[in-house]
Design a protein around this motif. Structure first.
Motif, PDB file in Angstrom:
ATOM      1  N   ILE A   8      27.160   4.097 -29.424  1.00 30.23           N
ATOM      2  CA  ILE A   8      26.145   3.302 -30.098  1.00 30.23           C
ATOM      3  C   ILE A   8      24.797   3.998 -29.939  1.00 30.23           C
ATOM      4  N   CYS A   9      24.042   4.025 -31.014  1.00 33.35           N
ATOM      5  CA  CYS A   9      22.701   4.597 -30.971  1.00 33.35           C
ATOM      6  C   CYS A   9      21.687   3.495 -30.688  1.00 33.35           C
ATOM      7  N   THR A  10      20.508   3.894 -30.241  1.00 31.57           N
ATOM      8  CA  THR A  10      19.450   2.908 -29.977  1.00 31.57           C
ATOM      9  C   THR A  10      18.978   2.224 -31.256  1.00 31.57           C
ATOM     10  N   CYS A  11      19.228   2.815 -32.430  1.00 33.28           N
ATOM     11  CA  CYS A  11      18.822   2.199 -33.690  1.00 33.28           C
ATOM     12  C   CYS A  11      19.896   1.232 -34.193  1.00 33.28           C
ATOM     13  N   ARG A  12      20.893   0.934 -33.361  1.00 33.99           N
ATOM     14  CA  ARG A  12      21.991   0.011 -33.656  1.00 33.99           C
ATOM     15  C   ARG A  12      23.052   0.615 -34.569  1.00 33.99           C
ATOM     16  N   ALA A  13      22.912   1.859 -34.922  1.00 32.59           N
ATOM     17  CA  ALA A  13      24.007   2.536 -35.606  1.00 32.59           C
ATOM     18  C   ALA A  13      25.152   2.718 -34.610  1.00 32.59           C
ATOM     19  N   VAL A  14      26.377   2.709 -35.114  1.00 35.95           N
ATOM     20  CA  VAL A  14      27.511   3.024 -34.258  1.00 35.95           C
ATOM     21  C   VAL A  14      28.208   4.244 -34.831  1.00 35.95           C
ATOM     22  N   TYR A  15      28.907   4.965 -33.972  1.00 37.73           N
ATOM     23  CA  TYR A  15      29.651   6.119 -34.456  1.00 37.73           C
ATOM     24  C   TYR A  15      31.040   6.132 -33.860  1.00 37.73           C
ATOM     25  N   VAL A  16      31.976   6.579 -34.691  1.00 33.89           N
ATOM     26  CA  VAL A  16      33.374   6.599 -34.297  1.00 33.89           C
ATOM     27  C   VAL A  16      33.942   7.972 -34.634  1.00 33.89           C
ATOM     28  N   LEU A  17      34.684   8.502 -33.686  1.00 32.74           N
ATOM     29  CA  LEU A  17      35.270   9.831 -33.855  1.00 32.74           C
ATOM     30  C   LEU A  17      36.664   9.750 -34.468  1.00 32.74           C
ATOM     31  N   ASP A  18      36.868  10.579 -35.479  1.00 32.60           N
ATOM     32  CA  ASP A  18      38.211  10.796 -36.016  1.00 32.60           C
ATOM     33  C   ASP A  18      38.606  12.220 -35.640  1.00 32.60           C
ATOM     34  N   ARG A  19      39.446  12.353 -34.631  1.00 32.05           N
ATOM     35  CA  ARG A  19      39.776  13.681 -34.101  1.00 32.05           C
ATOM     36  C   ARG A  19      40.484  14.562 -35.119  1.00 32.05           C
ATOM     37  N   ARG A  20      41.303  13.962 -35.945  1.00 31.39           N
ATOM     38  CA  ARG A  20      42.126  14.763 -36.836  1.00 31.39           C
ATOM     39  C   ARG A  20      41.474  15.004 -38.187  1.00 31.39           C
ATOM     40  N   GLY A  21      40.537  14.184 -38.543  1.00 29.94           N
ATOM     41  CA  GLY A  21      39.796  14.406 -39.772  1.00 29.94           C
ATOM     42  C   GLY A  21      40.557  14.080 -41.042  1.00 29.94           C
ATOM     43  N   HIS A  22      41.598  13.289 -40.966  1.00 32.57           N
ATOM     44  CA  HIS A  22      42.299  12.960 -42.213  1.00 32.57           C
ATOM     45  C   HIS A  22      42.662  11.480 -42.277  1.00 32.57           C
ATOM     46  N   ASN A  23      41.896  10.674 -41.643  1.00 35.25           N
ATOM     47  CA  ASN A  23      42.218   9.253 -41.591  1.00 35.25           C
ATOM     48  C   ASN A  23      40.953   8.427 -41.802  1.00 35.25           C
ATOM     49  N   LEU A  24      40.126   8.884 -42.744  1.00 37.62           N
ATOM     50  CA  LEU A  24      38.771   8.352 -42.826  1.00 37.62           C
ATOM     51  C   LEU A  24      38.711   6.877 -43.210  1.00 37.62           C
ATOM     52  N   GLY A  25      39.619   6.419 -44.057  1.00 33.85           N
ATOM     53  CA  GLY A  25      39.571   5.024 -44.453  1.00 33.85           C
ATOM     54  C   GLY A  25      39.746   4.095 -43.269  1.00 33.85           C
ATOM     55  N   GLU A  26      40.721   4.411 -42.447  1.00 37.43           N
ATOM     56  CA  GLU A  26      41.008   3.592 -41.277  1.00 37.43           C
ATOM     57  C   GLU A  26      39.878   3.675 -40.257  1.00 37.43           C
ATOM     58  N   ILE A  27      39.381   4.878 -40.059  1.00 37.90           N
ATOM     59  CA  ILE A  27      38.289   5.075 -39.102  1.00 37.90           C
ATOM     60  C   ILE A  27      37.033   4.350 -39.576  1.00 37.90           C
ATOM     61  N   CYS A  28      36.823   4.354 -40.882  1.00 35.39           N
ATOM     62  CA  CYS A  28      35.660   3.658 -41.428  1.00 35.39           C
ATOM     63  C   CYS A  28      35.752   2.165 -41.118  1.00 35.39           C
ATOM     64  N   LEU A  29      36.926   1.590 -41.283  1.00 38.20           N
ATOM     65  CA  LEU A  29      37.098   0.173 -40.956  1.00 38.20           C
ATOM     66  C   LEU A  29      36.907  -0.052 -39.451  1.00 38.20           C
ATOM     67  N   ASP A  30      37.415   0.879 -38.643  1.00 37.10           N
ATOM     68  CA  ASP A  30      37.189   0.783 -37.196  1.00 37.10           C
ATOM     69  C   ASP A  30      35.695   0.776 -36.879  1.00 37.10           C
ATOM     70  N   ALA A  31      34.960   1.645 -37.573  1.00 39.01           N
ATOM     71  CA  ALA A  31      33.522   1.732 -37.322  1.00 39.01           C
ATOM     72  C   ALA A  31      32.830   0.423 -37.694  1.00 39.01           C
ATOM     73  N   LEU A  32      33.235  -0.153 -38.825  1.00 38.45           N
ATOM     74  CA  LEU A  32      32.640  -1.422 -39.249  1.00 38.45           C
ATOM     75  C   LEU A  32      33.014  -2.543 -38.290  1.00 38.45           C
TER      76      LEU A  32
END
Ligand SMILES: [Zn+2]
Length: 110
Positions: free
Chosen positions: A32-56
């Protein structure tokens, strides 16, 4: 290819390495950033839809039902290439998806 230290794309704050986080049923690697942004790592780089939902879901503190009600206009999203070995990012678009990706999301109306 230009690499730079891990920084928030919204506020340019320098960020810590993604760490394993568990909230309710959500398990992610990110932070989590101090500006309230959050970030999520996708190690493999081919699962962006799922990771995006995880981030939300992470943004909604683990509430997936709330995450699913978010509209694209409710939040800002940035995706960066991320090298887990050097903890650096780049904005090079790698469509082959061989690098890890970091997805950043931040609610607009906070
Ligand atoms: Zn930030």
């Amino acid at each position: 290819m230009r690499r730079q230290p891990l920084q928030c794309p919204f506020c340019d704050n320098y960020l810590a390495n993604p760490v394993d986080i568990r909230i309710k049923s959500l398990e992610i690697t990110g932070g989590i950033c101090t500006c309230r942004a959050v970030y999520v790592l996708d190690r493999r780089g081919h699962n962006l839809g799922e990771i995006c939902l995880d981030a939300l879901t992470f943004l909604c503190k683990g509430d997936i039902d709330k995450a699913l009600t978010l509209m694209p206009e409710d939040y800002e999203e940035e995706t960066l290439d991320y090298d887990t070995h050097t903890n650096t990012i780049s904005r090079r678009e790698d469509k082959r998806g061989r690098t890890g990706k970091l997805i950043f999301v931040r609610l607009k109306n906070l």
